[in-house]
Design a protein around this motif. Structure first.
Motif, mmCIF file in Angstrom:
data_model
loop_
_atom_site.group_PDB
_atom_site.id
_atom_site.type_symbol
_atom_site.label_atom_id
_atom_site.label_comp_id
_atom_site.label_asym_id
_atom_site.label_seq_id
_atom_site.Cartn_x
_atom_site.Cartn_y
_atom_site.Cartn_z
ATOM 1 N N HIS A 164 44.646 -12.584 -43.636
ATOM 2 C CA HIS A 164 44.864 -14.033 -43.603
ATOM 3 C C HIS A 164 45.889 -14.484 -42.566
ATOM 4 O O HIS A 164 46.178 -15.676 -42.472
ATOM 5 C CB HIS A 164 45.226 -14.605 -44.982
ATOM 6 C CG HIS A 164 44.155 -14.422 -46.001
ATOM 7 N ND1 HIS A 164 43.074 -15.251 -46.105
ATOM 8 C CD2 HIS A 164 43.998 -13.470 -46.958
ATOM 9 C CE1 HIS A 164 42.297 -14.840 -47.083
ATOM 10 N NE2 HIS A 164 42.822 -13.754 -47.613
ATOM 11 N N SER A 165 46.460 -13.582 -41.795
ATOM 12 C CA SER A 165 47.382 -13.993 -40.735
ATOM 13 C C SER A 165 46.579 -14.616 -39.592
ATOM 14 O O SER A 165 45.419 -14.269 -39.372
ATOM 15 C CB SER A 165 48.193 -12.793 -40.233
ATOM 16 O OG SER A 165 47.340 -11.846 -39.605
ATOM 17 N N PRO A 166 47.181 -15.564 -38.854
ATOM 18 C CA PRO A 166 46.470 -16.209 -37.746
ATOM 19 C C PRO A 166 46.041 -15.201 -36.674
ATOM 20 O O PRO A 166 46.806 -14.312 -36.304
ATOM 21 C CB PRO A 166 47.497 -17.183 -37.171
ATOM 22 C CG PRO A 166 48.492 -17.401 -38.264
ATOM 23 C CD PRO A 166 48.526 -16.105 -39.038
ATOM 24 N N ARG A 192 41.177 -16.215 -38.672
ATOM 25 C CA ARG A 192 42.178 -15.403 -39.356
ATOM 26 C C ARG A 192 41.793 -13.933 -39.361
ATOM 27 O O ARG A 192 40.621 -13.582 -39.367
ATOM 28 C CB ARG A 192 42.337 -15.874 -40.807
ATOM 29 C CG ARG A 192 42.821 -17.304 -40.938
ATOM 30 C CD ARG A 192 44.208 -17.439 -40.350
ATOM 31 N NE ARG A 192 44.691 -18.802 -40.311
ATOM 32 C CZ ARG A 192 45.849 -19.183 -40.840
ATOM 33 N NH1 ARG A 192 46.628 -18.321 -41.451
ATOM 34 N NH2 ARG A 192 46.216 -20.433 -40.733
ATOM 35 N N HIS A 238 39.696 -20.134 -41.854
ATOM 36 C CA HIS A 238 40.243 -21.086 -42.817
ATOM 37 C C HIS A 238 39.880 -22.475 -42.319
ATOM 38 O O HIS A 238 40.126 -22.809 -41.157
ATOM 39 C CB HIS A 238 41.769 -20.984 -42.909
ATOM 40 C CG HIS A 238 42.264 -19.767 -43.602
ATOM 41 N ND1 HIS A 238 43.583 -19.614 -43.949
ATOM 42 C CD2 HIS A 238 41.631 -18.646 -44.035
ATOM 43 C CE1 HIS A 238 43.744 -18.451 -44.562
ATOM 44 N NE2 HIS A 238 42.567 -17.833 -44.611
ATOM 45 N N SER A 263 36.996 -10.615 -45.969
ATOM 46 C CA SER A 263 38.294 -10.055 -45.584
ATOM 47 C C SER A 263 38.490 -8.658 -46.161
ATOM 48 O O SER A 263 39.171 -7.837 -45.560
ATOM 49 C CB SER A 263 39.437 -10.986 -45.992
ATOM 50 O OG SER A 263 39.369 -11.272 -47.359
ATOM 51 N N HIS A 301 37.326 -10.479 -39.561
ATOM 52 C CA HIS A 301 37.940 -11.798 -39.426
ATOM 53 C C HIS A 301 37.195 -12.798 -40.316
ATOM 54 O O HIS A 301 36.049 -12.571 -40.685
ATOM 55 C CB HIS A 301 37.849 -12.277 -37.973
ATOM 56 C CG HIS A 301 38.733 -11.537 -37.036
ATOM 57 N ND1 HIS A 301 38.363 -10.362 -36.445
ATOM 58 C CD2 HIS A 301 39.966 -11.827 -36.576
ATOM 59 C CE1 HIS A 301 39.344 -9.940 -35.656
ATOM 60 N NE2 HIS A 301 40.329 -10.812 -35.718
ATOM 61 N N SER A 358 40.626 -22.360 -38.373
ATOM 62 C CA SER A 358 41.606 -21.405 -37.880
ATOM 63 C C SER A 358 41.070 -19.998 -38.097
ATOM 64 O O SER A 358 40.811 -19.594 -39.234
ATOM 65 C CB SER A 358 42.926 -21.591 -38.637
ATOM 66 O OG SER A 358 43.874 -20.621 -38.253
#
Length: 151
Positions: free
Chosen positions: A114-116, A110, A75, A67, A72, A108
């Protein structure tokens, strides 16, 4: 004397027909069929019996990386406990601990912060057995004498 040519939309049609495919190709972000990024679980198989630690293999339509590099990442978490996750920064990651029993394993995609990123996938796994399991066998296929948790 110079004659003026009238402007007509019909005169532009051949040019539009030639340029339309180029315009559409320029808009293709190749992030998936719907235009957004995608992520899927390649391993373990859906319904597999696994034992911690085990490896998760994912496939994303965008490059994965640390990150801190702006890339990307994924998670990985169990059931609906998205606050307790393992970060995977490549196409494979090691899951060090997992609660025993049947669970839904979520991945997921990210953004670096760390935002979706808008892509998720999930599979069902049964956690139990000897550590380092391959995670490829279906539940109920262990050898005789192997308890559900490898005891």
């Amino acid at each position: 004397m110079k004659t003026m040519t009238r402007w007509s939309p019909a005169r532009l049609l051949p040019a539009l027909v030639l340029l339309a495919p180029l315009a559409l190709a320029a808009c293709d972000s190749s992030d998936g069929a719907a235009g957004g990024p995608t992520v899927s679980v390649l391993s373990p198989a859906d319904g597999a019996q696994v034992a911690a630690p085990f490896t998760v293999k994912v496939q994303a339509s965008v490059p994965l990386g640390p990150s801190g590099s702006g890339a990307h990442h994924v998670h990985v978490y169990f059931d609906d406990n998205d606050a307790d996750y393992t970060i995977v920064e490549s196409d494979t990651g090691q899951i060090a601990k997992a609660p025993p029993g049947e669970h839904t394993l979520h991945v997921s995609l990210r953004n670096a912060n760390h935002s979706p990123a808008g892509a998720e996938a999930s599979i069902r796994v049964v956690v139990g057995g000897a550590p380092g399991g391959t995670g490829t066998s279906a539940p109920g296929t262990s050898a005789p004498g192997d308890g559900p948790y490898g005891y």
